[in-house]
Structure formats: C-alpha cells, structure tokens
Motif scaffolding. Structure first.
Motif, PDB file in Angstrom:
ATOM      1  N   ASN A  51       2.386  -1.389  -7.031  1.00 61.05           N
ATOM      2  CA  ASN A  51       1.113  -0.839  -6.565  1.00 61.05           C
ATOM      3  C   ASN A  51       0.074  -1.002  -7.670  1.00 61.05           C
ATOM      4  N   ALA A 102       5.942  -5.368  -1.653  1.00 60.29           N
ATOM      5  CA  ALA A 102       4.507  -5.360  -1.942  1.00 60.29           C
ATOM      6  C   ALA A 102       3.958  -6.783  -1.954  1.00 60.29           C
ATOM      7  N   ILE A 134       8.289  -1.999  -5.167  1.00 63.66           N
ATOM      8  CA  ILE A 134       6.908  -2.348  -4.892  1.00 63.66           C
ATOM      9  C   ILE A 134       6.202  -2.577  -6.218  1.00 63.66           C
ATOM     10  N   ASP A 192       8.642   1.257  -8.613  1.00 61.55           N
ATOM     11  CA  ASP A 192       7.440   0.440  -8.798  1.00 61.55           C
ATOM     12  C   ASP A 192       7.647  -0.398 -10.050  1.00 61.55           C
ATOM     13  N   ASN A 238      -0.560   0.669 -12.853  1.00 64.59           N
ATOM     14  CA  ASN A 238      -0.011   0.761 -11.498  1.00 64.59           C
ATOM     15  C   ASN A 238      -0.084   2.202 -11.019  1.00 64.59           C
ATOM     16  N   ARG A 239      -0.303   2.380  -9.719  1.00 71.89           N
ATOM     17  CA  ARG A 239      -0.338   3.728  -9.163  1.00 71.89           C
ATOM     18  C   ARG A 239       1.076   4.150  -8.749  1.00 71.89           C
ATOM     19  N   ASN A 296       3.500   1.336   5.735  1.00 73.74           N
ATOM     20  CA  ASN A 296       4.032   1.736   4.425  1.00 73.74           C
ATOM     21  C   ASN A 296       5.119   2.795   4.523  1.00 73.74           C
ATOM     22  N   THR A 355      -3.352  -1.708  -9.649  1.00 75.16           N
ATOM     23  CA  THR A 355      -4.735  -1.276  -9.440  1.00 75.16           C
ATOM     24  C   THR A 355      -5.740  -2.410  -9.516  1.00 75.16           C
ATOM     25  N   THR A 361      -2.410   6.725 -12.001  1.00 75.24           N
ATOM     26  CA  THR A 361      -1.755   5.539 -12.544  1.00 75.24           C
ATOM     27  C   THR A 361      -0.817   5.859 -13.702  1.00 75.24           C
TER      28      THR A 361
END
Length: 523
Positions: free
Chosen positions: A226, A161, A224, A248, A234-235, A207, A228, A457
């Motif tokens: 992800n 990421a 990663i 994540d 984070n998502r 991705n 927001t 999230t």
C-alpha cells in the motif's frame, strides 16, 4: 505505572540535548498577562519533548484493542493528575484484543534476501514460519475465470496489490524528467492504475472480499504493498483475513517479487509474524477536568484523539494533537487558576475506526453537550495552525474573531478564517460535536507532507515532529481556551442556511451518528 518510571528519567537527559525553540511575540504588543505567561512557559519550560519521548518511544503506536492503547490511556491520565488535574478513564465500548509481535519476512528462493515488510493490524499470527511460493493474480477478465483459478492459490502466498513500475515520487520525476518524459510517465501511471481498478472490478471482488476468497481457497498468506507514492512510505491498515497472515511489503521488494513471479522464477518467501490475539479489550477516553469557579456547568473542551494505526509510532496522527492538548492543559492549570468555565480535555479512543470515542462522549454526556461553550480539536499533523472554519455556525465570526484577538499577533497572523463555513461531516473529532449542534472547531495545520508522507504510514515517527510548530499550537490552544472561558456570553448555536448542491438539492447538516461500541460493528 511501570512504563512511566522507566522512561521518565532518560527523558530528562534527552531534553537537555534539544535546542529550545521560541514562540516569538512582538515586544510592542500588549498581551493579556495570562496569555503572556503561557508564552513564557512554553518558551522556557516546555514539556513537549519529554512527553513525546514517553508516549511515542516508550509506549509506541496505540491501536484500538491493544495493551499499548490502554497504556496510553493510563499514562495520559497519570500525567494530568501529576499536574493537579482531575482525570479518569471513561469507557465507551470494547474492541477485539490484539498485540503486534515481530514480523520477519525473507526471500529464500531463487536467492536469499531479507525483505522490508510489516504485518497488517489484527493479522493472524503464524504458529510457525510459513514458507511458500509467491504468485501474482492471474490474467483473467471475468469472475468465472478467476474463480476457476482460485484452487491453484492453495498453499501459495498471493500478491494482490498493483505492481508499481516506477518507485520514485511524482515530485522527483517532475524535477528531473523532461516535460515530455514527465507527461509520458504520468499518463502511463494513470493508465496502469485504471487498468488495475478495472481488473479487480471485472473479477468481481473488492479489497475486503478478495482476501477472504483467497483464504477460503487455502492460500498460505496474502501480501500487498500500500505505497503512498513517496519513497519509503507505505500505509498500514487492518488485515482482511482471519486465519492466514496478511502483510504489507515495501514497494521495492514487492516489485522484485512480482517480476520474479511473473517471469516464472517461482520465488519463495518465509513469513513469521508473532502477533497475539487477546480477549476483547475495553475502550476508553482519557478525560481531564479543571472545574470552573463561576460557571462550572459550562464547558470549554480541548480535543484530540489518542489512538493511532500502528505501522509506526502515530507521531503526527495524532501524537502531536495529544501533546498539544496535554501541554495546553498543563499551562492553563498553572497560570489560569480562576477559570470561569470548566475546562475539559478529551483524548479520544478509536477515532481511526469512525470517531467512536468522541461520538461516545457526545452520546454519553448530554448535560456537558448542553453547556459546551466551544470545542477546539487538533488532528492533522505537526504544522502550525493556519486555518479555522466557523463550521456552519452563523455567529462564529463574532466569538472566534474576539477570541483570536487575545492570541499573540505572531500566532494569529498565520491563520486564515472561513465564516460561517460549512459543518464538518467527518474526518476528525470536532465533527462529532458539530453534528450535535455543539460549536466544535478544527485547528487545521500546515501540511508538512502529512497526507502523503506520515498519515497512517510506516514513517509516522517521532523525528517527523517539528516542535517549534507544536509550541505555536499550544499557545494558540491555551489562549483560545482562556478567552472562551472568560467570555461573558454563551456562544450562539444558530446554524447557517445550508446551500444547494450541484443537483439543486439542499445540503443537509451532518447527522449525529452512534459510535461503534464493538468491533463486530466495524467493517
């Protein structure tokens, strides 16, 4: 069902601790006695908090294909039956079976630190903890150069990421920075995002294909972040690997690992994820029916999706919509015993993978579609409803306007309308009905930070629900359903003349799409 018995008793105790909010009504307003009974019930005997506890704390997130999703189907059907409402589960497909387990991620070198991390949905498990060096993507400018680097990823955990130099929200930076500094930092952030997008494009992957290539090259895992853009959120979506874990990591810990790897510190992390791959699972919608007494072959449908992503509890996406529709059905059953039309609640599965549950219902129930008076859908957070669009139906102004006149003024005055509006092509389950020419309406809510903070999230949790607002939506939904059921006229389905786009072509009405009835159809 075991989970109901376990969680029902403590929920009663918890309910006593809440300060019950009131849906206020102007005492001078002459409300229909049935609508007034809806208001009194939600003010004095709401079951929203109890149901939220059972669903969100007890069952938790409801990812398609998981045992928790089935538990939510069974819980919601049992809840409807407990109120004397006919209920059943309607299968519309299957999905790959999976169940989340623990996620433990620790940095073991150059120092020891537990990291804030979550395995992505459907991530493969680790048979035993995987400990490996963390590396970042190489500084290359072409696919050939990247492919030449790929073998060196073997046995490593790769960060794929974008690195975030600043982990503060834009709102906080704007609040405290000078105007000049704010513009400088904003420009730097935009440039960094563009540079990363260009990098991924230049190496010839996306991705989906980048994790696949790293897995094929023998990487030990993929990480990663992800983020927001809001601190702590984070998502969490689905893993793109089939054999190695994909996780994540919160922006703070991800940034630390990135800097260490980039500066040659060769950090190591130990990853343990204990998810389980299960046999393919049946996919269901929960359907509740209150049979009409005068026009049983005509229908008013209350709509919300029951499934969620599973980074948190799925509280505002779409626990709040589910709770709204269940509570509306409860009070309709209790205070509207002579409903003219049949009132249906549909709690859909697999909305998050492409409206599959509601599309399946539309496809599998043509007679209900033929007789549907209106569909009311709610699916964008905890806020009070502030917008209703006519979804492109020419005469929606006349019937929606008429029904809204039966809603308490304090509730309807919050709502802006748009007629005839444009038909929704996706986004939530009303679009499945609109595409089929059935009047389906989104009860669109006030944001409450939904898209930045809770949508998909790690922060979509019970504590983000504002029950005062949800009660408002229950009264609105029940009143609209009552008015639509009582209306002597069947709603017109005439569609608007569609406008032209910026290229001069006529915009098309959304097409009916087949549901994905198997995970193999989903990318």
């Amino acid at each position: 069902m075991k989970i109901n018995r376990f969680f029902a008793v403590p929920a009663v105790v918890l309910a006593a601790q809440f300060s019950w909010a009131q849906v206020k009504v102007d005492p001078k307003e002459k409300l229909d006695p049935i609508v007034k009974s809806f208001v009194d019930e939600i003010n004095n005997s709401s079951q929203l908090e109890n149901m939220a506890y059972e669903l969100l704390d007890g069952i938790g997130p409801r990812l398609v294909g998981t045992p928790e999703m089935l538990a939510a189907n069974e819980w919601s059907a049992a809840k409807l039956r407990s109120w004397g409402i006919e209920s059943n589960l309607q299968q519309f497909g299957t999905w790959k079976g999976w169940q989340r387990g623990i996620t433990h991620v620790d940095m073991t070198y150059p120092r020891v630190k537990s990291l804030a991390a979550t395995q992505l949905a459907w991530s493969p498990a680790t048979k035993k903890a995987v400990e490996a060096e963390v590396v970042v993507l190489p500084k290359v400018s072409s696919k050939a150069e990247f492919d030449a680097w790929l073998p060196s990823a073997k046995g490593k955990i790769v960060l794929i990421a974008q690195y975030q130099k600043i982990g503060r929200s834009d709102e906080q930076i704007k609040e405290f920075a000078t105007p000049e500094l704010y513009e400088k930092l904003k420009a730097e952030k935009e440039q960094a995002s563009k540079d990363f997008r260009d990098y991924v494009k230049n190496i010839g992957y996306d991705n989906n294909t980048l994790p696949e290539a790293l897995e094929k090259a023998g990487a030990a895992g993929i990480a990663i972040s992800n983020w927001t853009g809001i601190m702590g959120a984070n998502r969490i979506f689905g893993a793109k690997t089939s054999k190695i874990p994909m996780i994540d990591i919160d922006v703070e810990d991800y940034g630390m690992l990135y800097r260490m790897a980039e500066n040659g510190a060769k950090p190591k992390i130990k990853v343990e994820v204990q998810s389980r791959i299960l046999p393919d699972a049946k996919n269901f919608n929960t359907i509740g029916i209150i049979k009409g007494k005068e026009k049983p072959e005509e229908y008013v449908i209350l709509s919300a999706h029951l499934d969620s992503w599973d980074g948190a509890q799925g509280a505002t996406d779409n626990g709040t919509g589910t709770l709204t529709m269940l509570e509306a059905m409860r009070i309709l059953k209790k205070y509207y015993p002579n409903n003219k039309r049949t009132i249906v609640v549909g709690l859909w599965g697999s909305e998050e993978q492409g409206l599959n549950g509601s599309r399946g219902f539309v496809a599998d129930n043509p007679q209900i579609m033929k007789g549907t008076q209106a569909v009311f859908n709610q699916d964008n957070g905890t806020g009070r409803v502030i917008n209703i669009s006519g979804q492109g139906f020419v005469d929606s102004y006349s019937y929606i306007g008429k029904w809204l006149n039966g809603v308490p003024k304090t509730v309807r005055d919050q709502i802006k309308t748009d007629f005839p509006g444009m038909p929704g092509g996706g986004g939530s389950d009303h679009a499945s009905f609109v595409a089929a020419g059935v009047p389906g309406f989104s009860l669109s809510s006030l944001n409450w930070g939904y898209f930045g903070y809770t949508w998909h999230t790690t922060k979509d949790t019970y504590d983000k629900i504002v029950f005062d607002e949800v009660k408002n939506n229950v009264v609105l939904t029940a009143a609209l359903a009552y008015m639509a059921s009582e209306d002597p006229e069947f709603t017109s389905r005439e569609r608007r003349v569609m406008p032209q786009d910026d290229k001069g072509a006529t915009v098309k009405w959304p097409e009916v799409k087949e549901p994905k009835r198997d995970s193999k159809e989903y990318k």
